[in-house]
Motif scaffolding. Structure first.
Motif, PDB file in Angstrom:
ATOM      1  N   LYS A 305       0.809  -1.227   0.000  1.00 19.38           N
ATOM      2  CA  LYS A 305       0.000   0.000   0.000  1.00 19.38           C
ATOM      3  C   LYS A 305       0.843   1.279   0.000  1.00 19.38           C
ATOM      4  CE  LYS A 305      -3.797  -2.419   0.065  1.00 19.38           C
ATOM      5  NZ  LYS A 305      -4.795  -2.417  -1.021  1.00 19.38           N
ATOM      6  N   GLY A 306       2.160   1.139  -0.162  1.00 21.19           N
ATOM      7  CA  GLY A 306       3.005   2.329  -0.322  1.00 21.19           C
ATOM      8  C   GLY A 306       3.345   3.046   0.972  1.00 21.19           C
ATOM      9  N   PHE A 307       3.366   2.325   2.103  1.00 20.24           N
ATOM     10  CA  PHE A 307       3.660   3.003   3.367  1.00 20.24           C
ATOM     11  C   PHE A 307       5.118   3.451   3.468  1.00 20.24           C
ATOM     12  CE2 PHE A 307      -0.439   1.258   4.587  1.00 20.24           C
ATOM     13  CZ  PHE A 307      -0.988   2.361   5.234  1.00 20.24           C
ATOM     14  N   ASP A 308       5.995   2.856   2.655  1.00 21.98           N
ATOM     15  CA  ASP A 308       7.379   3.357   2.643  1.00 21.98           C
ATOM     16  C   ASP A 308       7.411   4.775   2.068  1.00 21.98           C
ATOM     17  OD1 ASP A 308       6.582   2.237   0.195  1.00 21.98           O
ATOM     18  OD2 ASP A 308       8.650   1.870  -0.423  1.00 21.98           O
ATOM     19  N   LEU A 309       6.601   5.024   1.043  1.00 21.81           N
ATOM     20  CA  LEU A 309       6.537   6.378   0.476  1.00 21.81           C
ATOM     21  C   LEU A 309       5.922   7.345   1.487  1.00 21.81           C
ATOM     22  CD1 LEU A 309       5.171   5.598  -3.127  1.00 21.81           C
ATOM     23  CD2 LEU A 309       7.526   5.654  -2.327  1.00 21.81           C
ATOM     24  N   ILE A 310       4.899   6.860   2.171  1.00 18.58           N
ATOM     25  CA  ILE A 310       4.241   7.720   3.163  1.00 18.58           C
ATOM     26  C   ILE A 310       5.220   8.074   4.274  1.00 18.58           C
ATOM     27  CG2 ILE A 310       2.431   7.732   4.950  1.00 18.58           C
ATOM     28  CD1 ILE A 310       0.664   6.306   2.933  1.00 18.58           C
ATOM     29  N   PHE A 418      -6.476  12.817  -8.297  1.00 25.52           N
ATOM     30  CA  PHE A 418      -5.103  13.257  -8.583  1.00 25.52           C
ATOM     31  C   PHE A 418      -4.222  12.018  -8.623  1.00 25.52           C
ATOM     32  CE2 PHE A 418      -7.357  16.781  -6.823  1.00 25.52           C
ATOM     33  CZ  PHE A 418      -6.968  17.845  -7.628  1.00 25.52           C
ATOM     34  N   THR A 419      -3.338  11.943  -9.626  1.00 30.06           N
ATOM     35  CA  THR A 419      -2.526  10.737  -9.773  1.00 30.06           C
ATOM     36  C   THR A 419      -1.062  11.083  -9.997  1.00 30.06           C
ATOM     37  OG1 THR A 419      -2.655  10.559 -12.185  1.00 30.06           O
ATOM     38  CG2 THR A 419      -4.516   9.671 -10.946  1.00 30.06           C
ATOM     39  N   PHE A 420      -0.201  10.117  -9.661  1.00 28.63           N
ATOM     40  CA  PHE A 420       1.218  10.266  -9.983  1.00 28.63           C
ATOM     41  C   PHE A 420       1.784   8.909 -10.387  1.00 28.63           C
ATOM     42  CE2 PHE A 420       2.996   8.496  -6.003  1.00 28.63           C
ATOM     43  CZ  PHE A 420       1.893   8.595  -5.161  1.00 28.63           C
ATOM     44  N   GLY A 421       2.821   8.936 -11.232  1.00 24.43           N
ATOM     45  CA  GLY A 421       3.370   7.700 -11.782  1.00 24.43           C
ATOM     46  C   GLY A 421       4.520   7.127 -10.973  1.00 24.43           C
ATOM     47  N   PRO A 422       5.661   7.850 -10.905  1.00 22.34           N
ATOM     48  CA  PRO A 422       6.829   7.261 -10.249  1.00 22.34           C
ATOM     49  C   PRO A 422       6.568   7.017  -8.758  1.00 22.34           C
ATOM     50  CG  PRO A 422       7.413   9.226 -11.508  1.00 22.34           C
ATOM     51  CD  PRO A 422       5.926   9.179 -11.449  1.00 22.34           C
ATOM     52  N   ALA A 423       7.069   5.868  -8.274  1.00 19.34           N
ATOM     53  CA  ALA A 423       6.847   5.531  -6.860  1.00 19.34           C
ATOM     54  C   ALA A 423       7.906   6.216  -6.013  1.00 19.34           C
ATOM     55  CB  ALA A 423       6.898   4.016  -6.670  1.00 19.34           C
TER      56      ALA A 423
END
Ligand code: ADP
Length: 475
Positions: A305-310, A418-423
């Motif tokens: 779920k992308g918690f590293d990015l968060i 709203f969207t974004f591509g690169p992780a």
């Protein structure tokens, strides 16, 4: 057409994630199209007593598992007009939670055998069995091998749906050989072999007549090495049988006008929605101020779920004028990371750890924006529920998120989120700031919300596609 759904969870009986939403809602949508659907589930201890009290035992049998014979009861109960069959064996299924035990292979091998045995005992031979995820992957395999010569079984067709390729049910070859009472011939590359072990997911992928996954983009992604979880080669070989059908949501269950968990029912009134926001602010102990943009998340706490990015983005996000509210359960390290940030930012953040359906609905209803920066996302239902509750999704462009959320275009006035591509955290922060810049412009914000309200994200058109898929197999 008689279809049997075999799955490991379904709303409103038991749920850990989106799979339960799908297995709860799709049968209802198919029934409206005249399909005779029955759903079979393990009878877990977690199923509400109000439902199990009504269940009637319709058959009792023994299931052969390797050299052992195990008790198996079959109970029947109608829920919301759909017939559910529950596979009863307290040793396997009467536990504290659905998954995560040392004998997972045995539990779901037992379930798979029980489903197949039940068909004959119960005179239920369907035209098609629709299997979901690895827990039911052995069913197509057994049907084409062990049960191939049983009268009535040969004509049964199978569809195997991948809800998440990351969870595969990989076990040692010796264990599966014991449970299935099979020899080495079942562990060739064309069969269950997975790098020397055995894979229940691969069993489904190899032996089902048709495959599907829960969005078109994910159906392409899983054919690549990046997203294929070491099964991309197997999936590529079956590409002509693989359909990508996007999930819907049950719009009767997720209905902000008639949601028993909300104090202030609403649909298109943003004023009413704001009342839900201030109510949640009080409930969570946040400063009560309807003008502060609230960003919500309701999620399994897992790397997917992308918690590293968060985690990387949190210091920057905490400098913005926002309230970030997160409801989740899962990995302990993610919980600690969120708890730590929360302790230092009590006026800007609230966290609630655990599974809580009512609170989840209030999060969707109260939040202005809904954050979902997934690394991969087979479909994602949360963003659809968010749209239904008029919370604007901010998502990474992957899988079903890419298929359901269109970035706002200020020149055309189009887009529902709203969207974004690169992780990367940088892209996440940039996109949240972009959303915030429009939030202050009331007319534009109302337009973005209105764009999201044009579709109801229900099951109608996707159920039609499943019907078409079944019709390719059952004439
Ligand atoms: P996944 O199936 O990968 O977990 P989805 O977005 O497809 O993700 O579905 C998640 C479903 O589970 C949604 O209905 C979401 O609201 C719900 N959910 C996730 N975590 C929680 C939680 N902690 N409490 C209540 N509901 C949750």
């Amino acid at each position: 057409m008689r279809v049997l759904f075999a799955a490991s969870e379904a709303m409103p009986l038991v749920k850990t994630g989106g799979l339960a939403d799908v297995v709860g809602a799709l049968p209802k949508a198919l029934a409206k199209k005249g399909v005779d659907v029955t759903v079979v589930l393990p009878k877990y201890g977690e199923i509400p007593k109000a439902i199990t009290d009504r269940a009637i035992t319709v058959a009792v049998m023994e299931v052969q598992l390797g050299w052992r014979r195990q008790y198996c009861g079959i109970q029947e109960v109608m829920v919301d007009g759909i017939r559910f069959l529950l596979i009863d064996n307290e040793f396997y299924f009467y536990r504290g939670s659905l998954y995560g035990y040392g004998d997972e292979a045995e539990r779901f091998a037992f379930f798979s055998f029980a489903v197949l045995e039940m068909l004959e005992k119960f005179d239920l031979l369907p035209d098609l069995i629709h299997c979901h995820d690895w827990q039911t992957g052995l069913i197509p395999f057994l049907l084409r091998t062990r049960y191939a010569n049983r009268p009535g079984y040969r004509d049964i067709r199978t569809v195997f749906t991948i809800h998440n390729l990351q969870y595969q049910g990989v076990f040692s070859r010796a264990l599966l050989q014991d449970l299935l009472a099979t020899g080495d011939d079942s562990f060739t590359q064309d069969s269950l072999d997975f790098y020397g072990a055995g894979s229940c997911m691969k069993a489904g992928l190899r032996f089902a007549d048709k495959l599907s996954t829960v969005s078109l983009t994910y159906s392409y992604e899983i054919q690549t090495e990046e997203y294929g979880e070491k099964l991309d080669g197997v999936i590529r070989q079956r590409a002509h049988d693989l359909w990508g059908i996007v999930n819907g949501i049950d719009t009767e269950v997720y209905d902000p006008m008639n949601d028993p968990f909300l104090k202030f029912p609403f649909l298109d009134s943003l004023d009413k929605k704001r009342q839900n926001k201030t109510a949640l602010q009080s409930e969570l102990g946040l400063p009560v101020d309807e003008t502060i943009p609230m960003i919500g998340m309701v999620s399994r706490l897992s790397g997917q779920k992308g918690f590293d990015l968060i985690s990387e983005a949190l210091p920057a996000l905490m400098k913005e004028n926002i309230q970030l509210v997160i409801l989740g359960s899962g990995e302990h390290n993610i919980e600690s990371m969120l708890q730590h940030t929360f302790m230092n930012n009590r006026d800007k953040m609230a966290v609630w750890f655990g599974f809580n359906e009512g609170l989840a609905r209030r999060f969707y209803a109260a939040s202005d924006m809904y954050l979902m920066p997934s690394r991969f996302e087979p479909c994602g239902l949360s963003q659809l529920i968010a749209l239904r509750y008029r919370s604007v999704p901010i998502v990474r462009e992957t899988g079903g998120l890419r298929d359901t959320v269109e970035s706002y275009n200020e020149y055309k006035g189009s887009g529902n989120g709203f969207t974004f591509g690169p992780a990367t955290a940088k892209d996440l922060i940039y996109t949240v700031r972009r959303a915030l810049s429009f939030f202050d412009q009331k007319e534009i914000w109302a337009r973005i919300v209105a764009n999201g309200s044009k579709k109801d994200y229900g099951w109608d058109s996707s159920a039609q596609l499943y019907y078409k898929l079944y019709r390719e197999l059952v004439t």
